[in-house]
Design an enzyme around this catalytic site. Structure first.
Site, PDB file in Angstrom:
ATOM      1  N   ASP A 196    -114.263 -33.259   3.460  1.00  0.00           N
ATOM      2  CA  ASP A 196    -113.928 -32.229   4.440  1.00  0.00           C
ATOM      3  C   ASP A 196    -115.054 -32.157   5.457  1.00  0.00           C
ATOM      4  O   ASP A 196    -116.217 -32.384   5.123  1.00  0.00           O
ATOM      5  CB  ASP A 196    -113.735 -30.866   3.758  1.00  0.00           C
TER       6      ASP A 196
ATOM      7  N   GLU B 186     -95.525 -33.614  -0.192  1.00  0.00           N
ATOM      8  CA  GLU B 186     -95.896 -32.742  -1.303  1.00  0.00           C
ATOM      9  C   GLU B 186     -94.993 -31.504  -1.261  1.00  0.00           C
ATOM     10  O   GLU B 186     -94.817 -30.920  -0.210  1.00  0.00           O
ATOM     11  CB  GLU B 186     -97.362 -32.340  -1.114  1.00  0.00           C
TER      12      GLU B 186
ATOM     13  N   LEU C 297     -95.396 -28.767  -3.384  1.00  0.00           N
ATOM     14  CA  LEU C 297     -95.962 -27.705  -4.232  1.00  0.00           C
ATOM     15  C   LEU C 297     -95.806 -26.317  -3.621  1.00  0.00           C
ATOM     16  O   LEU C 297     -95.758 -26.156  -2.400  1.00  0.00           O
ATOM     17  CB  LEU C 297     -97.435 -27.974  -4.544  1.00  0.00           C
TER      18      LEU C 297
ATOM     19  N   ASN D  20     -87.711 -27.857   3.117  1.00  0.00           N
ATOM     20  CA  ASN D  20     -88.124 -26.522   3.551  1.00  0.00           C
ATOM     21  C   ASN D  20     -87.040 -25.856   4.404  1.00  0.00           C
ATOM     22  O   ASN D  20     -86.831 -24.648   4.319  1.00  0.00           O
ATOM     23  CB  ASN D  20     -89.446 -26.593   4.318  1.00  0.00           C
TER      24      ASN D  20
ATOM     25  N   ALA E 211     -82.626 -11.417  -1.695  1.00  0.00           N
ATOM     26  CA  ALA E 211     -82.587 -10.809  -0.360  1.00  0.00           C
ATOM     27  C   ALA E 211     -83.745  -9.839  -0.210  1.00  0.00           C
ATOM     28  O   ALA E 211     -84.237  -9.296  -1.193  1.00  0.00           O
ATOM     29  CB  ALA E 211     -81.265 -10.081  -0.174  1.00  0.00           C
TER      30      ALA E 211
ATOM     31  N   CYS F 227     -96.126 -22.380   5.273  1.00  0.00           N
ATOM     32  CA  CYS F 227     -95.253 -23.563   5.336  1.00  0.00           C
ATOM     33  C   CYS F 227     -93.900 -23.281   5.968  1.00  0.00           C
ATOM     34  O   CYS F 227     -93.614 -23.772   7.066  1.00  0.00           O
ATOM     35  CB  CYS F 227     -95.059 -24.140   3.946  1.00  0.00           C
TER      36      CYS F 227
ATOM     37  N   LYS G 151     -93.527 -22.199   9.926  1.00  0.00           N
ATOM     38  CA  LYS G 151     -93.969 -23.169  10.953  1.00  0.00           C
ATOM     39  C   LYS G 151     -93.267 -24.514  10.782  1.00  0.00           C
ATOM     40  O   LYS G 151     -93.010 -25.213  11.762  1.00  0.00           O
ATOM     41  CB  LYS G 151     -95.494 -23.312  10.956  1.00  0.00           C
TER      42      LYS G 151
END
Ligand code: UDX
Length: 452
Positions: free
Chosen positions: A34, A153, A155, A213, A257, A265, A268
């Site tokens: 990183d 991925e 997850l 998604n 509901a 995630c 966007k």
């Protein structure tokens, strides 16, 4: 079983840390990379910058066994790894619906020129379709022995470790049998445990994540659209969801509901998917996702309107208690949090809002410093005229009308996640409102069920 493969994981956000720690627990030697030196130090000291059950223990085990460590050096990563996983974030671009690919791009740009032998670079980040093909070309130009694959991925926050170690399916987008073989080696344990392997093209692998998604968000917004209809027609969306979910073709998952989806995630990714489809000239195919997004955001406005109604039509100066800041329970993530959005809307309507969350207060304070926070539920609810339950933490679902009734000034509650028993609360003298449940629907259902 690991065949001596050495892995690097680039990016230490949610995905990167989870992947690094899980791969180390599978027996691989892993180097995490990183650019943020502070984060690298923190991770090397065994401290997580995020809240994720089981992950810190796994990280410490990996560190203690000497299987995982973190660095800021791409040169070290290039020299170390046989397989390099790109796990950097792809947030929404400021001022547009597109994904911001700068972290993915700069990570490949930093690594590629340093690679000097055969290796596999594997993208795990969620990217617009077409990104992998472009990166593959850039990579092979910089290092002819380097090959690119895409391995999305799936997850979930809160169950990231289990989702990584025992996934339902492993999707690998590859351009050669060699890349497939390497990924079969990497995932040998989860595959032996029953995970399905789907080998496909780079494009389909990229689309797999966006489509999954989009489907999940559509399911949530579908039931929330039904909630709107229930409110208008006098129905009860909880019963409706149970009835729909009992059909195995529909299934009960993701039909809760309420206040709708948030997080780093779904919101966007849906927007970026639409934006990419428009670029491809296929905007009409995904136009419905704009409505999915709109339904989702309407739930926030509706919740604020209910509070306005319960406060007698004027929220100016009214003390309001907001329970929840995280986008879902079991997480300290406040990115695109529906709860914090509602707190903000109520503040804009003049209410004196106090927010409490069992895990996300620090992140909420940083994200929305203008809001007021309390360190305990009791402090937040003290003297409130309206209480809103916006994230279904167990601490909130276990609330009883009596205990909360002794703290608030007025007994008004909005159950925006449909987790409380309306009968119990109404019988204890509370004005109880939920999303997708017409005011008198619960009482009517009880009367209808009576043999008299
Ligand atoms: C999601 C996907 O599930 C995961 O596969 C992907 O890799 C990343 O995005 P996550 O963001 O961790 O994971 O959350 P998830 O558990 O999917 O919930 C998303 C949001 O939907 C939450 O705000 C949750 O409260 C909401 N939700 C979920 C509902 O409102 N109703 C439901 O029935 C289910």
């Amino acid at each position: 079983m690991t065949d001596g493969l050495r892995l690097t994981v680039l990016g230490s956000g949610y995905l990167g840390i989870t992947h690094a720690a899980c791969m180390a627990s599978l027996g691989f030697d892993v180097l995490g990379v990183d650019t943020d030196g502070r984060k690298v130090d923190q991770l090397n000291a065994g401290r997580l910058p995020i809240y994720e059950p089981g992950l810190e223990e796994l990280l410490r085990e990996g560190l203690d066994a000497g299987r995982v460590r973190f660095t800021t050096s791409h040169a070290q990563a290039a020299a170390f790894g046989d397989v390099h996983f790109i796990c950097t974030g792809t947030p929404q671009q400021t001022g547009s619906d597109h994904a911001d690919l700068s972290q993915v791009n700069s990570c490949v740009a930093a690594l590629a020129p340093l690679l000097d032998g055969p290796c596999l670079v594997v993208g795990k980040s969620t990217v617009p379709v077409g990104t992998a093909r472009r990166l593959a070309a850039e990579l092979s130009q910089a290092c002819p022995g380097a090959e690119l694959a895409w391995n999305p991925e799936f997850l979930r926050e809160g169950s990231a470790v289990a989702d990584t170690l025992a996934p339902d399916r492993i999707v690998v987008g590859v351009t050669s049998g060699r890349a497939e073989q390497i990924l079969r080696q990497v995932y040998a344990r989860p595959l032996a445990g029953g995970a399905a392997l789907i080998v496909t093209s780079l494009e389909t692998a990229e689309l797999a994540k966006a489509a999954a998604n989009a489907f999940l968000a559509t399911k949530i917004s579908f039931i929330n659209a039904m909630a709107e209809i229930c409110e208008a027609a006098g129905g009860d969306v909880r019963d409706l969801a149970q009835i729909l979910g009992a059909d195995p073709r529909i299934g009960p998952a993701f039909l809760r509901a309420g206040l709708g989806y948030g997080g780093g995630c779904l919101p966007k990714d849906i927007r970026a998917f639409v934006a990419r489809a428009e670029e491809l000239g296929a905007g009409a195919s995904l136009a419905f996702l704009r409505e999915v997004d709109a339904i989702n955001l309407r739930r926030r406005a509706r919740t604020a309107d209910l509070a306005h109604e319960l406060a007698g039509g004027n929220l100016t100066g009214v003390p309001v208690c907001v329970l929840g800041a995280a986008f879902k329970p079991g997480s300290d993530d406040v990115r695109d949090s529906p709860a914090l959005d509602v707190a903000q809307i109520l503040t804009g309507m003049g209410a004196r809002v106090t927010v409490y969350d069992p895990a996300a207060l620090d992140n909420a304070r940083r994200a929305r410093p203008e809001l007021s926070y309390a360190p305990t539920l009791a402090d937040a609810a003290q003297g409130a005229h309206v209480v809103l339950l916006l994230t279904e933490w167990q601490e909130f679902t276990a609330l009883t009308p009596g205990s909360l009734g002794g703290i608030v000034a007025r007994r008004n509650i909005i159950d925006a996640r449909n987790v409380l028993d309306p009968v119990l609360w109404r019988e204890a003298g509370w004005e109880y409102r939920a999303l997708g449940v017409a005011e008198d629907a619960a009482d009517r259902a009880r009367q209808d069920a009576s043999p008299w």
